[in-house]
Design an enzyme around this catalytic site. Structure first.
Site, mmCIF file in Angstrom:
data_model
loop_
_atom_site.group_PDB
_atom_site.id
_atom_site.type_symbol
_atom_site.label_atom_id
_atom_site.label_comp_id
_atom_site.label_asym_id
_atom_site.label_seq_id
_atom_site.Cartn_x
_atom_site.Cartn_y
_atom_site.Cartn_z
ATOM 1 N N ASP A 188 0.859 -1.189 0.000
ATOM 2 C CA ASP A 188 0.000 0.000 0.000
ATOM 3 C C ASP A 188 0.897 1.241 0.000
ATOM 4 O O ASP A 188 1.869 1.328 0.754
ATOM 5 C CB ASP A 188 -0.900 -0.016 1.254
ATOM 6 C CG ASP A 188 -1.942 1.090 1.245
ATOM 7 O OD1 ASP A 188 -3.144 0.779 1.118
ATOM 8 O OD2 ASP A 188 -1.547 2.277 1.360
ATOM 9 N N ILE A 189 0.562 2.186 -0.865
ATOM 10 C CA ILE A 189 1.370 3.414 -0.948
ATOM 11 C C ILE A 189 1.137 4.263 0.311
ATOM 12 O O ILE A 189 0.000 4.388 0.792
ATOM 13 C CB ILE A 189 1.017 4.227 -2.206
ATOM 14 C CG1 ILE A 189 1.187 3.352 -3.466
ATOM 15 C CG2 ILE A 189 1.887 5.476 -2.307
ATOM 16 C CD1 ILE A 189 0.777 4.013 -4.759
ATOM 17 N N GLU A 231 -4.863 1.990 -4.445
ATOM 18 C CA GLU A 231 -3.397 2.140 -4.472
ATOM 19 C C GLU A 231 -2.765 1.003 -3.674
ATOM 20 O O GLU A 231 -1.776 1.173 -3.001
ATOM 21 C CB GLU A 231 -2.959 3.530 -3.968
ATOM 22 C CG GLU A 231 -3.795 4.104 -2.852
ATOM 23 C CD GLU A 231 -3.442 3.513 -1.506
ATOM 24 O OE1 GLU A 231 -4.201 2.609 -1.087
ATOM 25 O OE2 GLU A 231 -2.451 3.943 -0.878
#
Ligand code: GH3
Ligand code: MG
Ligand code: MG
Ligand code: MG
Length: 315
Positions: A188-189, A231
């Site tokens: 996950d960003i 994302e």
């Protein structure tokens, strides 16, 4: 439909059959190639694919073999109809001729108008087959494109969620079958919302595409990279233990940190958090493991990575 003028007829037989017939066929507009012996006949078939072959089956090859059989075994003539001519119109001769691949038969001496009707019939059938084959090829191509689209994430062009879930199931079964470990990395960003908020969604989308490329470059060919959600990404690593996956996850973390994601003349810097889950072959009844279990475990590891400061790998 092609005009009759462009249709080529290969006329094979002794002179007494071909002389008069070739003239008549030329007169009605066919492009006629005549061969009175096997060598010439076979040479013609090497350099051209006629629309129709007319063969007087009195013509035999040099070694006495049946020319009909030879012609019908040639790959480039697979769609070329062959009309057999013969003085022998008894039942056995007819059956033999059709059994050896002739598409039609006409007794000698031929009636020209009948022969012409039969030629045109064969050309019509051949054209229908050609059209069907062409359509079939187009459909196959279109199906391949659709199949590809169905498993591809449209933004990043890596695999989508549907595909990774299906693949996870099959990889679990494979791991069980071959007694191999299987690892999953959930990515996950960090603070991705800030990029959208400060630079806009286009910049955000562009970054997701570029990040996908970094992920794909960071893994082995056999690993599967997919966009799981907005994302969030998954890397599925067949035949990889937890320690191997940890090394890979750390490499991904570093590669992302060291990449300048360009948007116009801005260099966007990012970090990612990664959560690992793994199944070892000693795990009891690996085949019974629910696919969601691996995802849930990676998810909670990811949560640990986030809560311990982000830009981290957690198991
Ligand atoms: P953190 O994960 O570090 O907790 O913070 P975050 O800001 O990344 O939060 P979260 O994981 O909840 O991120 C969700 C944000 O990701 C919301 C949205 O702005 C962005 N996002 C999700 N999908 C897309 C997308 O397809 N395009 C763009 N541009 N942004 C997306
Ligand atoms: Mg998220
Ligand atoms: Mg979050
Ligand atoms: Mg995030």
């Amino acid at each position: 439909m092609k005009s009759i003028k462009s249709e080529k007829i290969l006329l094979l037989g002794p002179d007494k059959t071909t002389k008069d017939l070739s003239q008549k066929l030329s007169n009605v507009g066919f492009d006629v190639l005549v061969a009175n012996n096997t060598d010439t006949a076979l040479k013609f078939t090497e350099v051209t694919t006629p629309s129709v072959i007319i063969l007087d089956i009195a013509m035999q090859s040099n070694d006495g073999k049946d020319l009909l059989t030879i012609l019908k075994s040639k790959v480039n003539l697979i769609n070329t109809p062959l009309i057999a001519l013969s003085e022998n119109t008894d039942e056995d001769s007819l059956v033999y001729t059709f059994l050896h691949g002739a598409n039609d038969f006409i007794g000698l001496p031929f009636k020209f108008k009948e022969l012409l009707a039969r030629i045109n019939n064969q050309i019509k059938i051949r054209n229908i087959i050609k059209d069907l084959e062409e359509k079939n090829r187009e459909l196959t191509k279109r199906n391949e494109i659709l199949e590809q689209l169905a498993i591809t994430d449209s933004l990043t062009e890596i695999y989508n969620k549907g595909y990774i879930l299906k693949r996870l199931k099959s990889e679990l079964l494979r791991s069980a079958r071959y007694n191999e470990p299987l690892s999953l990395i959930m990515i996950d960003i960090d603070h991705f919302k800030r990029i959208n908020d400060s630079l806009g969604h286009i910049a955000g989308d562009n970054t997701l595409r570029e990040l996908s490329k970094v992920l794909v470059k960071s893994v082995r060919d056999v690993d599967i990279v997919a966009r799981y959600g907005g994302e969030e990404f998954i890397v599925l690593c067949p035949n990889t233990s937890v320690s191997g996956a940890a090394i890979l996850a750390e490499r991904i973390r570093e590669n992302v940190q060291n990449t300048a994601f360009q948007f116009g003349n801005i260099d966007i810097r990012l970090t990612v958090s990664l959560g690992l889950s793994s199944i070892s072959p000693s795990y009891p009844a690996i085949a019974d493991v629910d696919t969601s279990k691996l995802i849930e475990e990676a998810d909670s590891a990811l949560y640990k990575a986030k809560s311990s400061g982000r830009n981290k790998v957690a198991v």
